[in-house]
Scaffold this motif. Structure first.
Motif, short mmCIF file in Angstrom:
data_model
loop_
_atom_site.label_atom_id
_atom_site.label_comp_id
_atom_site.label_asym_id
_atom_site.label_seq_id
_atom_site.Cartn_x
_atom_site.Cartn_y
_atom_site.Cartn_z
N THR A 7 0.84 -1.20 0.00
CA THR A 7 0.00 0.00 0.00
C THR A 7 0.87 1.26 0.00
N PHE B 6 0.97 3.91 -3.22
CA PHE B 6 0.67 5.33 -3.12
C PHE B 6 1.87 6.20 -3.48
N LEU C 82 2.14 6.04 -7.23
CA LEU C 82 1.07 6.85 -7.85
C LEU C 82 1.43 8.33 -7.79
N ASP C 83 1.95 8.75 -6.66
CA ASP C 83 2.33 10.16 -6.53
C ASP C 83 3.49 10.49 -7.46
N GLY D 220 2.14 2.07 -9.91
CA GLY D 220 1.44 2.24 -8.64
C GLY D 220 -0.03 1.89 -8.74
N PHE E 12 -1.95 -1.05 -6.76
CA PHE E 12 -3.14 -0.72 -5.99
C PHE E 12 -4.34 -1.59 -6.40
N GLY F 259 -1.68 3.62 3.79
CA GLY F 259 -2.00 4.83 3.03
C GLY F 259 -1.69 6.08 3.82
N ALA G 232 2.02 6.54 3.84
CA ALA G 232 2.45 7.05 2.53
C ALA G 232 2.13 8.53 2.38
N TYR G 233 0.96 8.95 2.87
CA TYR G 233 0.58 10.36 2.83
C TYR G 233 1.58 11.20 3.62
#
Length: 170
Positions: free
Chosen positions: A83, A87, A90-91, A103, A107, A160, A163-164
């Protein structure tokens, strides 16, 4: 003089007798019983052997349960790491045009695994033998699959969030 006690096979009353005695009478139901020499020792040995077998069966069940739990914890750890990875990728690919959306694929695989893996793991729960008491048995089937799915989703939410936080720092 040693006095032995046995249960009457007819009324389950206690019968006292001398170890050398061959015949006795039940004081409760007047049944006449023939006493076999050494039968108490044989019963005691049989009981000891059954107890050893039950302990072995319980030990083997506990080992298989521990192995199953280890596999589920590895699954949760994998969900957590994937996860975070998904993320972050993806970013990264969001900021770079034309990049391969790895990513997003990770996911999507995680989303599919939330349904597939708990269903499979719940079917592989070790089957408890009859010698294992009810409170020690693992539950299997749909309740176990739902519990595993919810746990995996919570672990993914935690991943998540981590990751944020990483994306905000970078």
């Amino acid at each position: 003089m040693e006095i032995m006690v046995m249960k009457c096979p007819n009324c389950s009353g206690d019968i006292n007798y001398d170890p050398g005695q061959r015949v006795t009478k039940c004081p409760y139901c007047d049944s006449v019983l023939n006493i076999k020499e050494g039968s108490d020792r044989a019963v005691l040995e049989r009981t000891k052997n059954e107890f050893k077998n039950i302990e072995h069966i319980r030990y083997e069940y506990a080992r298989s349960v521990q192995h199953w739990k280890t596999l589920t914890y590895l699954y949760y750890g994998l969900v957590f790491v994937l996860t975070i990875t998904a993320f972050l990728l993806l970013d990264f690919f969001r900021n770079h045009s034309g990049g391969y959306d790895l990513g997003g694929i990770i996911f999507m695989m995680l989303c599919i695994s939330f349904l597939a893996v708990p269903a499979v793991f719940s079917k592989t729960v070790p089957i408890p033998p009859k010698e294992v008491e009810q409170p020690l048995r693992l539950r299997s089937g749909l309740p176990a699959a739902v519990r595993m799915t919810v746990t995996a989703l919570l672990v993914a939410l935690g991943g998540g969030f981590i990751a944020y936080l990483i994306m905000e720092i970078l």
